[in-house]
Write an enzyme that holds these catalytic residues in place. Sequence first.
Site: not given
Lengths: 78, 246
Positions: B11, B13, B61-62, B88, B153-155, B186
């Site tokens: 990630g 870019s 593609n991760v 990241n 997202y938090a999980a 950020i």
Amino acid sequence: MSSIEERVKKIVVEQLGVEEDQVTADASFVDDLGADSLDTVELVMALEEEFDCEIPDEEAEKIATLAQAKAYIEANLD
Amino acid sequence: MLTGKVALVTGASRGIGKAIALDLAAQGATVIGTATSEGGAEKISAYLSEAGAQGAGKCLNVTDAQMITDVLAEITKEFGVPTILVNNAGITRDNLLMRMKDEEWDDIIQTNLSSVYRMSKACLRGMMKAKGGRIINIASVVGVMGNAGQTNYAAAKAGIIGFSKSLAREVGARNITVNTIAPGFIDTDMTRALPEEQRAALTNQIPLSRLGEPEDIAKSVTFLAGEGGSYITGQTLNVNGGMYMI
């Protein structure tokens, strides 16, 4: 060209840091030679490289001694 | 200095990933940055060469295990074995749990958490052979303190922290460290998507009274990747301007 057994033995000696005469055909990597679970993973990685093959996880789990490693390689390598 | 080391940053870019890639490169590392599109990969190659750095951008593609294997083989052949991995890559799909779609849940778990599993697993073999390595995972303050509208997202981010601690225990004896950085808010595209009032309210809760810059995170990554990180493993470094103190 050294035999499969010699090549496997050399890897076991290097990976597990044991003496060559300790690596008998049926000495268990874990119980007799003091390998931990990560050592056995690394050992299989080293075997894969030495013999240029891929050992599936379910097969790798069955390789616990020099004799078993040798048998697997003989059976799966041409 | 990281001269002679190969670092892989997912990630990369834009945002935090780009700052990380540039900072590692500034320390002398060869940096491979990944992006989900060819266009993104080209952008990475361009900023690296502009900075006079060694390395390149790669399309990856991760969430695609086969692609990870292939790209890693390509990187190893071209540049050498990566012994620094920075996981990241991440996305958001915010929604209240009552309204959350399975797809929003699954996307986040796949991209933000399963990717860390896949990338780490793929890179470990090389690190073991190299007899050392650094895995640095980018989580989030949200994974530590929670945030309404971000259960998924938090999980995933909290999952990264547990994953890192466990892997740190597994591979510590091989001189491979695994740490997590949990950035606060950020200033990136991700947080620019928030409404202005929410950004202002957030800033009020930050003792250092500003949003973080991507470079603030990059410096922490470089610290963990370098000599400074030699005896640090299984830790979560909370880089959040003090908004949440643990």
